[in-house]
Every structure is written in C-alpha cells, then in structure tokens.
Design a protein around this motif. Structure first.
Motif, mmCIF file in Angstrom:
data_model
loop_
_atom_site.group_PDB
_atom_site.id
_atom_site.type_symbol
_atom_site.label_atom_id
_atom_site.label_comp_id
_atom_site.label_asym_id
_atom_site.label_seq_id
_atom_site.Cartn_x
_atom_site.Cartn_y
_atom_site.Cartn_z
ATOM 1 N N ILE A 1 0.836 -1.201 0.000
ATOM 2 C CA ILE A 1 0.000 0.000 0.000
ATOM 3 C C ILE A 1 0.872 1.252 0.000
ATOM 4 N N LYS A 2 1.959 1.231 0.774
ATOM 5 C CA LYS A 2 2.847 2.390 0.846
ATOM 6 C C LYS A 2 3.542 2.663 -0.485
ATOM 7 N N SER A 3 3.674 1.658 -1.336
ATOM 8 C CA SER A 3 4.357 1.834 -2.623
ATOM 9 C C SER A 3 3.446 2.370 -3.715
ATOM 10 N N LEU A 4 2.152 2.515 -3.434
ATOM 11 C CA LEU A 4 1.219 3.018 -4.441
ATOM 12 C C LEU A 4 1.515 4.478 -4.769
ATOM 13 N N ASP A 5 1.290 4.832 -6.025
ATOM 14 C CA ASP A 5 1.448 6.225 -6.442
ATOM 15 C C ASP A 5 0.371 6.569 -7.465
ATOM 16 N N ASP A 6 0.411 7.780 -7.937
ATOM 17 C CA ASP A 6 -0.570 8.246 -8.924
ATOM 18 C C ASP A 6 0.112 8.501 -10.262
ATOM 19 N N ALA A 7 0.815 7.495 -10.758
ATOM 20 C CA ALA A 7 1.469 7.621 -12.061
ATOM 21 C C ALA A 7 0.427 7.923 -13.137
ATOM 22 N N PRO A 8 0.822 8.649 -14.188
ATOM 23 C CA PRO A 8 -0.144 9.063 -15.217
ATOM 24 C C PRO A 8 -0.882 7.897 -15.879
ATOM 25 N N ASP A 9 -0.223 6.717 -15.976
ATOM 26 C CA ASP A 9 -0.850 5.600 -16.672
ATOM 27 C C ASP A 9 -1.742 4.756 -15.766
ATOM 28 N N LYS A 10 -1.936 5.167 -14.531
ATOM 29 C CA LYS A 10 -2.780 4.419 -13.611
ATOM 30 C C LYS A 10 -4.135 5.083 -13.462
#
Length: 460
Positions: free
Chosen positions: A223-232
């Motif tokens: 969960i801590k590794s999640l991000d809001d990368a443009p392709d997600k």
C-alpha cells in the motif's frame, strides 16, 4: 497453409502451459485455503454450539443467523474484485478504502435493524418459524455478530491488495492463524463446558479480528508503494460504487438463497430433522464450494489474454474435479460416523441422510469452479451485469425448484435443499455464459492498466 504459422505464433505468445499451471497452483492453493477457511472453521464452531443446551437445534438456528449476517454483508459482495481492479493507484486505493468503510457502516445498521421490533419478528418468527428460546438465540446471535461483519468490510482493502500483488500466501498465513485459534479454542471450550451460541460466536469474532490485523500488517508495504502515475486509473468512489453495485446485488441474491433454503426447510416434511441434516452436510460442502469459487480471483489475477484461455480453462476444470473428489471421502462409514456423530453431535440414525445429501451435491464444487471462472472473465471485461444475470437466475431457479419439491415431490425434506442448490448452480452457469456470448465478449480482452508498474506483479 498460411493459417498454421499464424496459430503457432499466437500460441507462442503465451507462456508454456506447464509453467502457467505452476504459477496458477502456487497462487491458487493459498487462495483456496483462505477462501474455504470461514466455512472450514464452521465444523469447529459447530462443535461448540451443538454441544450447547439445545444441541443440534441450537447450531441450526446459529447457522440461520449467520446466513442473515452474510446476506446483510452481501452489500459489499463485489468489493474484493473491485479492489483488485481499481485500487491500483494511490487515489484509487484511498477511494476504495472509504467505500469499504461506508458499506461496512450500512451493513452494520441493516444488521441491527433485523434485531429490533418489528423486524426481528418478521425475520425469526415469520420467515424462520422460530419461537421461544430458539427465537432468542437467533436474535442475539445476529446482534452480537455485528462487530465481526464490520471487520469483513474493514479488511477488504488489505485483502484485495494482497490478491492483486499475487501474495495469496501471506493472506493464507493470516488465515492459518485464525484457523489455529478456532481449533485450539474449540478444543478448550468443549473440555471446559463453555458451549453454546455465545461461546462459538465469541471465539469466531476474536479470530476474525486477529486475522484482519495480520492482513493489514502484510499488505502495508504494498500500500505504501502506491502512487498516482499518469498511466494508472484513479477511479472515484462513485465509479467504484457503480462497478461493485451489480456484483453486490448479485451477491445479495446469492445470499438470499441461503435464507430461502432456511424458509423452505421450515415448510418441508419433518422440518427439524431437515434443517439439522442439511446444515451439517453443507458444513462440509460449503468449504469446497468456497475454494472452487476462488477461480474468479485467479482469472482476474491471471488474465486469459496474457496466460492463454486454454491454460486457465484446464486449470479451472482440474480445480472443480479435485474439490468434487474430496467430498467423496465422507462416504466412508468410519469417517462419516466420526465427523457427524462424534464431532457434530448428530443423531446416529441421521448420518445416512447426511451422506445422501452430500452425494447429491457432490458435483456442486465443480459447478462453482466453472461459474466463478466465467465471473472472472466478466469482471475483466467490466461487465458486472453478466454476473448479475447468472446470480439472479440462481435465486429464481432455487426458489422454483424448492417450491415444486416441497409441494409435489414425495422425498425427504433433507434432500430438497441439495437438489435445489444443484439445479440453481447449473442454471446460473448457463445464464452467465449466454450473457457473455450476448455481449460478444472475446477471451482476449483485457482491462486497461491491468499489470502493476512497480515490478511486484508476480509474473514479471
């Protein structure tokens, strides 16, 4: 002449079937154990409840209250699948977490309302035909089960994350702790005379809360590794709710079937015996069906477009056949007598009836497997309505068949439940396949941004 190279090229695009089977097995076995665990602990809890003041009748009412709890909880029946698909970005996960808690609060409120007048009389009196002490046990069991039901919702974000990361092994480790706690508690409680519905429910609740905390601990790094990368995809709460509602409605219809079975068993010949035999037998068959139903998560985690439709289908068939074979073991007289009489406190003269129920329903886990595989395909196409059509057909078929059996069939009431459920499984699978064909959905379709981008996909 030119089609053969093309077919060969397409086949080569998929991993070898043997390699895929190895990955599927590694993912599925912990998943199956986790999936069947709640039902797997029923016999342990039943050994506490059925040794209570009212014996097997007390456990039958306890099981009926649990069926109502799961019906109320079915408002979030599609949340695990929703999380595996949408909680792949930081924003998507946060929205998914909020949705899980919101639905958990709704379920808790609905469960509470079922325990207060006038709804308690409608549920336990008019629907289940309970009175006196059995009425009180059913009502108190449902009321005291609210914390456990809310915990099921609160743990969804952690469990779906582990499944999406293909870490079913960690999820199962937490489940083993719960099973161990339940087993140890059941042995100690029975020896100390701490029996009945209250002790059985208390042990189950504590074990579930402990398991959920372990889910949270294991899922935290991912969960801590999640991000809001443009392709997600960053699905909003409303988008996720729109996706999960048809799945949850379908889950509600499936859970209603459990309630309907209890109602019809109350109208069947010799309802007391019919209830005891049915729930004792299904205490074994339900775990096998639950394990087979995990094929939905397997299909979502291993899309046919990436691993090959043939490999996924063959694995599904193997799972279904294996689960059916396991159920045959209880046809052995020594094992059936030990389980039903010594463990579950069923009257010896009713063991034969319980074995008949299990024999009738032995193909049920196979049908669960192939239907759940189709539900996974529908989820990948984001076609929850296809799943809903199958589940609606399940409930309709169960009610119709059970009604006909109760009023026209000269057979024991204990057999009617198994025959109705089996008929409903067949009809729902056919309805789901027809819905997929109607929507003209090809097996090589895959949802956007399905793989993880952080290198933890498990097959990269």
């Amino acid at each position: 002449m030119t089609t053969q190279p093309e077919a060969s090229s397409q086949s080569a695009a998929f991993p070898p079937i043997r390699e895929t089977f190895r990955k599927l097995t590694k993912f599925y076995i912990p998943l199956a154990i986790q999936g069947m665990s709640m039902s797997l602990t029923y016999p342990l809890v039943a050994s506490i409840v059925s040794h209570g003041k009212l014996g097997a009748s007390e456990y039958a009412v306890f099981a009926q209250s649990q069926a109502i709890m799961f019906f109320v909880g079915s408002v979030g029946a599609g949340m695990i699948t929703t999380g595996m698909i949408f909680a792949r970005s930081l924003t998507g996960y946060r929205n998914y977490f909020k949705l899980s808690i919101l639905l958990g609060c709704v379920a808790a409120l609905l469960q509470f309302l079922c325990c207060v007048p006038p709804f308690d009389n409608i549920v336990f009196g008019k629907l289940y035909h309970l009175d006196g002490e059995l009425f009180d046990i059913g009502k108190k069991t449902l009321l005291c089960a609210i914390p456990m039901n809310f915990t099921f919702f609160a743990r969804n974000p952690f469990l779906s994350t582990l499944f999406a990361e293909k870490r079913s092994d960690k999820a199962t480790l937490a489940t083993f702790v719960r099973i161990g706690m339940t087993w140890l508690g059941s042995v100690i409680f029975v020896k100390l005379g701490l029996t009945g519905w209250m002790w059985g429910l208390g042990l189950t609740t504590v074990a579930v809360i402990t398991e959920s905390q372990l889910f949270k601990y294991f899922a935290s790094p991912y969960i801590k590794s999640l991000d809001d990368a443009p392709d997600k995809e960053k699905a909003s709460i409303s988008r996720q709710l729109a996706f999960t509602l048809p799945l949850s409605l379908g889950g509600s219809l499936m859970t209603i079937s459990g309630v309907m079975i209890g109602i019809f068993l109350g109208k069947a010949p010799d309802p007391g015996v019919s209830r005891e035999v049915h729930y004792m037998a299904m205490g074994i068959m339900a775990p096998l069906g639950g394990a087979a139903a995990r094929m939905q998560s397997v299909t979502v985690a291993f899309p046919p477009s990436k691993y090959g439709s043939r490999a996924i289908t063959l694995f599904t068939l193997c799972v279904g056949i294996t689960m059916c074979s396991i159920s045959i073991i209880l046809q052995i007289p020594q094992i059936s007598r030990w389980y039903f009489v010594d463990v579950q406190n069923l009257a010896p003269e009713l063991v034969r009836n319980a074995k008949i129920v299990m024999l009738i329903y032995c193909s049920g886990p196979f049908l669960h497997a192939i239907r759940s595989n189709s539900e996974g395909i529908a989820a990948l196409r984001r076609r929850p309505n296809a799943t809903l059509s199958g589940q609606a057909t399940y409930l309709a078929t169960l009610v119709i068949v059970f009604f006909l059996l109760v009023h026209f069939a000269p057979i024991g009431g204990y057999m009617m439940g198994a025959i109705s459920v089996l008929s409903a499984l067949i009809a729902s699978y056919l309805a789901l396949r027809i819905a997929l064909i109607y929507n003209d959905l090809a097996d090589n379709y895959e949802i956007p941004n399905m793989p993880r981008q952080n290198g933890r996909d498990g097959h990269q």
